[in-house]
Design an enzyme around this catalytic site. Structure first.
Site, PDB file in Angstrom:
ATOM      1  N   GLU A 300     -10.571   3.765   0.667  1.00 45.50           N
ATOM      2  CA  GLU A 300     -10.034   4.426  -0.526  1.00 45.50           C
ATOM      3  C   GLU A 300     -10.298   5.923  -0.471  1.00 45.50           C
ATOM      4  O   GLU A 300      -9.458   6.727  -0.858  1.00 45.50           O
ATOM      5  CB  GLU A 300     -10.605   3.809  -1.804  1.00 45.50           C
ATOM      6  CG  GLU A 300     -10.427   2.296  -1.928  1.00 45.50           C
ATOM      7  CD  GLU A 300      -9.009   1.805  -1.718  1.00 45.50           C
ATOM      8  OE1 GLU A 300      -8.047   2.562  -1.977  1.00 45.50           O
ATOM      9  OE2 GLU A 300      -8.845   0.635  -1.267  1.00 45.50           O
ATOM     10  N   HIS A 303      -7.823   7.648   1.774  1.00 42.95           N
ATOM     11  CA  HIS A 303      -6.501   7.795   1.153  1.00 42.95           C
ATOM     12  C   HIS A 303      -6.321   9.176   0.515  1.00 42.95           C
ATOM     13  O   HIS A 303      -5.191   9.602   0.301  1.00 42.95           O
ATOM     14  CB  HIS A 303      -6.312   6.744   0.054  1.00 42.95           C
ATOM     15  CG  HIS A 303      -5.636   5.480   0.505  1.00 42.95           C
ATOM     16  ND1 HIS A 303      -4.502   5.472   1.289  1.00 42.95           N
ATOM     17  CD2 HIS A 303      -5.907   4.172   0.230  1.00 42.95           C
ATOM     18  CE1 HIS A 303      -4.126   4.209   1.490  1.00 42.95           C
ATOM     19  NE2 HIS A 303      -4.965   3.397   0.856  1.00 42.95           N
ATOM     20  N   GLU A 322      -0.807   2.957   4.236  1.00 43.31           N
ATOM     21  CA  GLU A 322      -1.733   1.831   4.387  1.00 43.31           C
ATOM     22  C   GLU A 322      -2.113   1.563   5.842  1.00 43.31           C
ATOM     23  O   GLU A 322      -3.292   1.417   6.161  1.00 43.31           O
ATOM     24  CB  GLU A 322      -1.186   0.571   3.718  1.00 43.31           C
ATOM     25  CG  GLU A 322      -1.055   0.680   2.188  1.00 43.31           C
ATOM     26  CD  GLU A 322      -2.353   1.070   1.470  1.00 43.31           C
ATOM     27  OE1 GLU A 322      -3.428   1.028   2.104  1.00 43.31           O
ATOM     28  OE2 GLU A 322      -2.281   1.435   0.279  1.00 43.31           O
TER      29      GLU A 322
END
Ligand code: TRP
Ligand code: ZN
Length: 872
Positions: A300, A303, A322
């Site tokens: 995360e 990202h 992803e």
């Protein structure tokens, strides 16, 4: 069947947005059943044509709509179940809307909802439209400011970006105002409000800026967030070193919530996590939990650059963020925990989840070209195969060019929404290579089948390798073209020593052969003796490889292939052949003994890492074996696998017992990889011993459970007792429940363990557990712990010839679909592979799929997967 067939969305229909939204100002007046959301949007036309303004909005109670401060009358706008339409708008204007929503009633966990008395949001992929009217698509990037007002009992009021101000309001209320300076698509919006404890830390970035780090958890749980905080700091440093990426805001926050549809979410500056992937201490979390927390925190966080700063133009590009981010988190974990062990675990997961997806009716390309519900495409193919494609790219162009291409990508696309083509173009630009053939990896579904035939010419000292590549048709793609596939190869001599050879006149120990045609022939020269070929080292491509190597070569590899992935793989290959042979009625007892002997020798290798040995000890899983031969017979596979386990347990008994004693914990618990590896090997030893449960083994397992000083060992003991069954198991189960009944994450483990039991009565037990007071269908963690663990993790019992397992799963899917379609849809997969089983089992599976399909009022999510599974 439904009366109207929902229409798919297609990649080829992509159009740029008719309007852009530069600024968003949101005001939330929070109340569990009646939350007011006021949105002020600065909108401008994107193009020359005056088109109607159409914004997404679902389950919103309209209050008012105004353009440039003037409220619109009924004739000037329209609202239906999906859209707000304003036919006439100026080229640039401010739209102000007011709606009311009911977070408490939202059990779909999508949009704004309540979990444990707190407000929280989940907007990816299309949840923002359940909060307010908006252009809910990832290519509309806006600057957000957010004002939250709530009764004082909601102590913390959080949103993206930096906190601008906060204070008291009349009427026992408080407010907080947040500003996120980075333009973002609305799927990255987040809000959390409620009582939470804070764990606080900070980090100085590579350019010398201090970033505040905060993790928010249930009151009293801050101590369980320390590992996640440590993982976060390591991730931030790693991204600076490995990719030159620095964090950009002054504040980074993570919040843990208990009711969550997936693992975690990368909202800008405010990640929201399923508490199962954040909270850990030695007493309640296993080493596996620690490992997952480390990798998901990293995922995360990563990202922030691959997803947030650069996002997707449309949802067909999902793998752009992803696949790339999984590749990044896998690389991080490899650096933290050891490359070979990490690679083996990643490949096991890929095979278990992605290969099975690729071999069934739900097969789709890494970049799909149509969908009904994008929620259904958060799949192993997009994530795990998406990561494999990037790994291959790095192998093909080399690490320096890969880093150069990544730098160019960050440079060129920062602040934009883009496509997979543009990502690949960056690598074509830095290498000067034409990567258009490589792009087919994104467009073609299915796992390539590569076969290798080898012949050695002693006189010429040459080794000829003949490869062929084939991909089975998948739905919508009847014919396939060959894919450029990197195959990493080394040679061993009969003693298992590295055998050097020549490739293009250069002496080497290893080479990468790139297959870019359906057939390829490669001649290696300077090969001094008949070699053992170690092919597809490190699993250099996501393919299934078959070779004509005799099993004696596999034994040489198992004893000493310097490529640890292939050392492990050769053991798995040998075991798989033995199990499948026995399952087909052709047991090879001599082979089984030989295998047990070879495993014993590998275990005795003092130089090998315990974590690696633990992996060596585990036989291929039943789900893995089910994929290897069709039609699959899960009961026969289970029996054959157990037979081999028993033989291993007998053969290795003394070694296993010695390991069990020798690896006992000394000193305090530490979650580090080396300590976890020793626990893994000790628990794997016990697990194997349990295959042959004489009374001393029952005592050993019981003692292991009772003496456990941490959750890893407690679960190890309970798992061994579960396999054995009987009184000791029942007593330990009761003891465990009693001890942990106030800890939801531990009770999830208690449910999951029971669902994996091998005994005949397990379905009855699982059914009984659905009536247990602690079972809760509305909590995805609990639901998956019991139902999905049974359906995916216990193949021989799920595939009971009566069809009762299938009926149970279908009942659960239908019930959950009534309130949480996203999670219901994710339960369909175990029924999807019906064509892989015997006609009798297949018919029973299909019957349940049909029953679901015929149900009135089915969600689009479940409908899409069931229709595809039935081949409609
Ligand atoms: N983007 C999230 C991740 O990588 C996953 C995600 C997608 C998600 N949709 C979601 C999480 C819905 C929760 C709910 O890791
Ligand atoms: Zn992700």
């Amino acid at each position: 069947m439904r009366t109207e067939t929902p229409q798919p969305i297609r990649l080829t229909d992509y159009r740029p947005p008719a309007y852009l939204i530069d600024e968003v100002h949101l005001t939330f007046d929070l109340a569990p059943n009646t939350t007011r959301v006021t949105a002020r949007l600065s909108i401008r036309r994107n193009g020359d044509h005056a088109e109607p303004l159409v914004l997404n909005g679902e389950r919103l109670k309209p209050i008012s709509v105004a353009v440039d401060g003037r409220e619109l009358g009924a004739a000037e706008h329209s609202v239906d179940a999906e859209f707000l339409t304003v036919p006439n708008v100026p080229a640039a204007f401010t739209l102000t809307t007011e709606v009311e929503i009911d977070p408490e009633a939202n059990k779909a966990l999508d949009g704004l909802y309540m979990s444990g008395g707190r407000f929280c949001t989940q907007c990816e992929a299309e949840g923002f439209r359940k909060i307010t009217w908006f252009a809910d698509r990832p290519d509309v990037l806006s600057r957000f400011t957010v004002r939250i007002e709530a009764p004082k009992t909601y102590q913390r009021l959080l949103s993206n970006g930096n906190l601008m101000e906060s204070g008291d309001l009349p009427g026992g209320k408080r407010y907080a105002a947040w500003n996120d300076p980075f333009p973002k698509p609305c799927y990255l919006f987040a809000l959390v409000a409620g009582e939470l404890d804070e764990l606080s830390d900070s980090l100085v970035t590579m350019s010398g800026r201090t970033v505040d780090l905060k993790i928010y958890v249930d009151p009293g749980m801050a101590g369980r967030a320390t590992y996640a905080m440590d993982a976060l700091k390591r991730s931030m440093k790693w991204d600076e070193e490995a990719f030159g990426r620095e964090y950009d805001l002054d504040l980074f926050m993570i919040v843990a919530v208990r009711d969550f549809n997936f693992g975690a979410m990368e909202n800008k500056g405010l990640n929201i996590f399923n508490s199962s992937l954040l909270l850990a201490d030695p007493a309640t979390a296993t080493d596996f939990d620690y490992e997952r927390i480390e990798s998901v925190v990293a995922h995360e966080y990563f990202h922030n650059w691959t997803g947030d700063r650069i996002t997707c133009r449309d949802w067909f590009q999902l793998c752009l963020k992803e696949g790339l981010t999984v590749f990044r988190d896998q690389s991080f974990s490899a650096d933290m925990r050891g490359e070979a062990v990490q690679r083996i675990k990643d490949v096991k997961a890929l095979r278990a989840r992605q290969f099975s997806e690729d071999q069934g009716p739900l097969a789709h390309p890494v970049r799909p070209s149509s969908y009904l519900k994008i929620d259904n495409f958060y799949t192993a193919t997009i994530y795990e195969k998406g990561a494999e494609v990037i790994r291959m790219l790095k192998t093909l162009i080399g690490p320096e060019k890969f880093r150069e291409g990544m730098d160019l990508y960050f440079d060129r696309w920062d602040g934009h929404a883009t496509t997979v083509e543009e990502f690949i173009r960056c690598f074509a630009d830095v290498t000067g290579e034409d990567l258009s053939d490589f792009f087919a990896w994104y467009e073609q579904a299915g796992t390539p089948k590569v076969s290798l035939v080898q012949s050695y010419d002693a006189e010429a000292r040459t080794l000829t390798l003949e490869f062929s590549q084939e991909i089975d048709p998948t739905s919508g793609q009847p014919t396939k073209r060959p894919l450029p596939t990197p195959v990493r190869i080394g040679l061993l001599d009969g003693e298992g020593r590295t055998l050097a050879f020549e490739r293009d006149g250069q002496a080497v120990d290893e080479t990468v052969v790139v297959l870019d045609q359906a057939k390829a022939k490669v001649v290696l020269t300077g090969v001094d003796s008949a070699p053992v070929v170690s092919a597809l080292r490190g699993f250099s491509a996501p393919v299934t490889l078959t070779t004509d190597s005799p099993s004696k070569d596999r034994y040489v590899q198992l004893a000493g292939d310097p490529d640890l992935f292939n050392r492990w793989e050769s053991g798995q290959d040998l075991a798989r052949d033995l199990i499948l042979g026995r399952a087909a009625g052709k047991p090879d007892e001599v082979g089984e003994e030989r295998y047990a002997h070879a495993v014993a020798r590998a275990l005795a290798d003092q130089a090998a890492d315990p974590a690696f040995k633990a992996l060596l000890l585990a036989l291929p899983s039943e789900s893995d074996l089910v994929l290897a031969r069709q039609p699959a017979d899960p009961a026969a596979i289970h029996a054959a696998r157990e037979a081999l386990r028993q033989r291993l347990a007998l053969h290795l008994e003394d070694d296993l017992k010695r390991l069990h004693i020798g690896l006992q914990q000394i000193g305090d618990f530490s979650p580090d990889a080396a300590s976890a590896g020793r626990r893994a090997l000790r628990n794997a030893s016990l697990d194997l011993l349990a295959a042959n449960p004489r009374s001393d083994v029952v005592e050993l397992a019981d003692g292991h459970y009772r003496a456990a000083l941490n959750m890893t060992d407690a679960m190890g003991g309970l798992n061994a007792l579960m396999q054995i069954g009987g009184e000791a198991y029942e007593a330990a189960l009761a003891d465990f429940y009693d001890r942990w009944k106030t800890e939801p994450l531990v009770i999830d483990k208690w449910f999951a363990l029971q669902a994996r039991a091998p005994d005949e009565g397990v379905l009855g037990r699982v059914l009984g557990l659905t009536a247990h007071p602690a079972f809760d269908q509305k909590n995805p963690n609990r639901l998956r712990a019991l139902v999905s663990t049974f359906a995916s993790g216990n193949p021989s019992r799920f595939h009971d010839p009566s069809g009762a397992g299938y009926r149970f799963l279908a009942d659960q899917i239908l019930a959950v679909d009534g309130f949480n379609p996203m999670t219901a849809a994710r339960m369909v997969e175990p029924l999807g592979g019906w064509r892989r089983y015997s006609p009798e089992l297949g018919a029973l599976m299909k019957q349940q799929l049909q029953r679901i399909a015929e149900t009135q009022g089915l969600s689009k999510n479940v409908y899409e997967l069931v229709a595809k599974a039935l081949g409609e």
